[in-house]
Design an enzyme around this catalytic site. Structure first.
Site, short mmCIF file in Angstrom:
data_model
loop_
_atom_site.label_atom_id
_atom_site.label_comp_id
_atom_site.label_asym_id
_atom_site.label_seq_id
_atom_site.Cartn_x
_atom_site.Cartn_y
_atom_site.Cartn_z
N ASP A 219 115.73 -51.57 7.49
CA ASP A 219 116.37 -50.73 6.49
C ASP A 219 117.87 -50.84 6.65
OD1 ASP A 219 114.45 -49.42 4.97
OD2 ASP A 219 114.09 -47.88 6.49
N PRO B 226 130.02 -28.19 7.86
CA PRO B 226 130.95 -29.27 7.51
C PRO B 226 131.85 -29.65 8.70
CG PRO B 226 130.95 -27.57 5.81
CD PRO B 226 130.18 -27.02 6.98
N GLU C 244 130.07 -18.07 3.71
CA GLU C 244 131.17 -18.88 4.25
C GLU C 244 130.82 -19.44 5.64
OE1 GLU C 244 133.68 -20.06 2.62
OE2 GLU C 244 132.92 -18.96 0.90
N ARG D 59 110.97 -40.04 9.58
CA ARG D 59 110.51 -41.37 9.15
C ARG D 59 110.71 -42.42 10.24
NH1 ARG D 59 114.10 -44.79 7.08
NH2 ARG D 59 112.79 -45.66 5.44
N1 SAM Z 1 133.31 -22.07 4.64
C1 SAM Z 1 132.67 -23.27 5.08
C2 SAM Z 1 133.68 -24.37 5.22
O1 SAM Z 1 134.66 -24.39 4.49
O2 SAM Z 1 133.48 -25.24 6.07
C3 SAM Z 1 131.58 -23.70 4.10
C4 SAM Z 1 130.38 -22.85 4.13
S1 SAM Z 1 129.10 -23.45 3.12
C5 SAM Z 1 129.49 -22.75 1.59
C6 SAM Z 1 127.68 -22.57 3.63
C7 SAM Z 1 126.79 -23.29 4.64
O3 SAM Z 1 126.32 -24.49 4.08
C8 SAM Z 1 127.42 -23.69 5.93
O4 SAM Z 1 127.44 -22.62 6.85
C9 SAM Z 1 126.52 -24.81 6.40
O5 SAM Z 1 125.39 -24.32 7.09
C10 SAM Z 1 126.09 -25.44 5.08
N2 SAM Z 1 126.82 -26.66 4.74
C11 SAM Z 1 127.66 -26.82 3.69
N3 SAM Z 1 128.14 -28.05 3.64
C12 SAM Z 1 127.59 -28.74 4.66
C13 SAM Z 1 127.70 -30.07 5.13
N4 SAM Z 1 128.49 -30.96 4.54
N5 SAM Z 1 126.99 -30.43 6.21
C14 SAM Z 1 126.18 -29.54 6.83
N6 SAM Z 1 126.05 -28.25 6.44
C15 SAM Z 1 126.74 -27.85 5.37
#
Ligand code: SAM
Length: 215
Positions: free
Chosen positions: A168, A87, A115, A153
């Site tokens: 698109d 994120p 996490e 794609r």
């Molecule tokens: N503790 C992290 C935070 O608050 O930013 C969230 C961890 S999430 C539960 C677990 C994993 O999901 C992350 O390490 C990432 O690889 C993936 N993930 C979750 N949301 C994502 C997003 N919006 N974009 C990309 N990867 C995401």
């Protein structure tokens, strides 16, 4: 173009990648997707891949050793950049997908869980962090599939002629705007009619209507 995906849930990819356009691109050898189980690289006798975070806090973190060894092994066959889905990363856009498809560089994709992953893996091994939007998912597997799909794609020959990506939403041809509404047969459905211009056969007017209705 090759995608090496590192995950602790390899089976998640089975259904999506084995259907439709992506499956066809794989069978035609246009793209190659290799899934690697991070857990197999764990030196822990129970194949553990997570531990508690230093400093406390809720949840677990992915430990560095299995990830480091998995990335090192994959890098022997894939010289492309390492992307970690998070994120905190830069949000994936159509322009980014276009650039990745154009470069056609092989990619190594890391899916986080819990996490997230130990920061030292990001500092040591990751070239780029990519987010797929401002929300939190349980893992990076969906983001990996989103990226593979959005990039694949755009690779020449993956889409048939009728499915061209050049017109698109977010395409250059649409000035990066969102696409106009579409209609198909019947011309009248539940009392609702298709805009008359689309039935006119008047190509110039149809083009104007469509341009006007880009969002
Ligand atoms: N503790 C992290 C935070 O608050 O930013 C969230 C961890 S999430 C539960 C677990 C994993 O999901 C992350 O390490 C990432 O690889 C993936 N993930 C979750 N949301 C994502 C997003 N919006 N974009 C990309 N990867 C995401």
């Amino acid at each position: 173009m090759k995608f090496d995906i590192l995950t602790i849930f390899p089976e998640i990819f089975d259904s999506y990648l084995n259907e439709s356009i992506i499956a066809r691109a794989i069978s035609q050898g246009i793209i190659e997707i290799r899934i690697h189980d991070i857990r197999k690289y764990s030196k822990d006798k129970h194949k553990k891949v997570d531990d508690i975070p230093f400093g406390g806090g809720a949840g677990m973190l992915m430990t560095p050793q299995p990830l480091y060894d998995a990335i090192t092994a994959v890098k022997k066959k894939n010289k492309g950049p390492v992307i970690y889905f998070s994120p905190q990363g830069k949000t994936l856009s159509q322009t980014k997908a276009e650039n990745l498809a154009k470069k056609a560089q092989d990619l190594i994709l890391i899916c986080g869980r819990y996490e997230g992953i130990d920061q030292r893996i990001i500092d040591l091994c990751v070239d780029e962090e990519i987010s797929i939007g401002n929300y939190v998912l349980t893992g990076g597997e969906l983001p990996a599939m989103v990226l593979v799909d959005a990039v694949s794609r755009l690779i020449p020959e993956v889409l048939g002629k009728d499915e061209s990506h050049l017109h698109d939403s977010f395409s250059k041809a649409f000035k990066r705007k969102k696409e106009y509404p579409h209609y198909t047969r019947p011309a009248k459905f539940k009392g609702m009619e298709v805009p008359e211009v689309l039935l006119s056969g008047h190509h110039k007017k149809i083009k104007e209507w469509r341009n006007k209705n880009l969002k």
